[in-house]
Enzyme design. Sequence first.
Site, PDB file in Angstrom:
ATOM      1  CG  ASP A 433      -3.331 -26.873 -14.075  1.00 40.41           C
ATOM      2  OD1 ASP A 433      -2.420 -26.760 -13.419  1.00 40.41           O
ATOM      3  OD2 ASP A 433      -3.233 -27.675 -14.978  1.00 40.41           O
ATOM      4  CG  HIS A 434      -2.064 -22.548  -8.223  1.00 41.64           C
ATOM      5  ND1 HIS A 434      -1.669 -21.343  -8.655  1.00 41.64           N
ATOM      6  CD2 HIS A 434      -2.458 -22.326  -6.845  1.00 41.64           C
ATOM      7  CE1 HIS A 434      -1.528 -20.376  -7.942  1.00 41.64           C
ATOM      8  NE2 HIS A 434      -2.157 -20.981  -6.693  1.00 41.64           N
ATOM      9  NE  ARG A 435      -0.157 -28.245 -14.350  1.00 43.34           N
ATOM     10  CZ  ARG A 435      -0.401 -29.510 -15.288  1.00 43.34           C
ATOM     11  NH1 ARG A 435       0.871 -30.358 -15.536  1.00 43.34           N
ATOM     12  NH2 ARG A 435      -1.364 -29.893 -15.780  1.00 43.34           N
TER      13      ARG A 435
END
Length: 463
Positions: A433-435
């Site tokens: 998850d790039h967040r």
Amino acid sequence: MTTIQTVTLPDLGEGLTESDLVEWTVAVGDTVELNQVVAEVETAKALVQLPSPYAGVVAELLVEPGATVPVGTALMTIAVEAPADAAAPTSPAVEQAAAAEPAAPERTAVLVGYGPLVEGSSRPRRRSRSEDWTAAHAVADEVGLALAGGRIGPKVLPPVRKLAHDLGVDLNKMEGSGKDGMITREDVLRAVSGVDVSPAARRPDALSAAHRPGLARSVEAVPTPSGHESAREVRTPIAGVRKQTAAAMVASAFTAPHASTSLTVDATPTLELLEAFASDRALQGHRISILTLVAKAVTIALGRNPSLNARWDEAAGEIVQFGYVNLGIAAATPRGLLVPSIKDAGRLRLPELADAIGTVTESARAGTSTPADLAGGTITITNIGVFGVDTGTPILVPGQAAILAMGAIRRRPWEFQDELALRSVMTLSLSFDHRLVDGAEAARFLTDVGTILARPGSVLSMV
């Protein structure tokens, strides 16, 4: 005196709002005891046995096997015989005395695994955080309705409210598609993904093909060269694990910005280590495999790269960093893909971890995993190598920051000690998850796992 009592589908916890009725274990006219299992239902999490909350005679079965029913749906009725002295006339004085006494606690059935309170014990069963959340909001809903003299805010069941909370959906901005404007689970998932996730699976005959293969229907049978007929199309109701997996994957794909990276490593030293373990008497009886060593490497690498062991809480506006590792192990089962998790996997020694992996995967394939077994994971491993696949891009389990896919081990020419040699090579694929995880953090984590597999002794410098 005989009264007719209705048995409804209870809230099974973990945010589940519906279940598929797999089969009845009783028939009309059968005598049932309190807490006797009367039906088996299938949720997105597991198969659950439902006990009877009453003792009596089965009067009517209201739901056909194969039906998908929401929590609170009437399932059956039971004719309950009142105690013989219940109808006996009493004097006003006796009635006043009885009214002054506190009512005895009603004996009610509970789900398998949550036995009733032992007589004489004052300590009730401790509820899970999920149950506390659901109960608190159920009370809030009821109090709000009473104070307003009518409906205030969205009309929604507590489990659906919890799902919306977990996915960051504002219920006040939604209109429900259910009865009387009720907001359903499908409404929440549709709000997240923009995709309609309420197909014909709600038909009464919907159930996973693993349990009701006869529900699959052929369309336009055509002859084959051998003279036998073969279906040109086969249609199977979308239900059970397949339905819930699809909804979860849609929610994951549309809420978490997926990114992926991969690393190919020389796993020859790890395979040599496994051979040494096989002849170690101290490890006899423990099935230590390449999956076990990868799992151990993941728990070690997470200690150095904690951002991959976290969750994005949209509603609270917070990043939840876990101080423990609940390791999910993806398992292909007859019911579909299940991901049981090993609780506190980072605290387990290698033999214990091997045993735990065997236990959770066997339970998943046997259909005996509990909702608790299939919940609470913080990161997942999927072994696609067992299918002969080298690499892939796995989709995140909702609520998790990363998932690691293990590819097949191949004998390939590889540079070793400045020469070309035939080595055992495997590819590790990481989705994240790039967040929560930057590319550099994902790369460091994957490199740590790969380094442990290529040079098992390097773990001494990591812990």
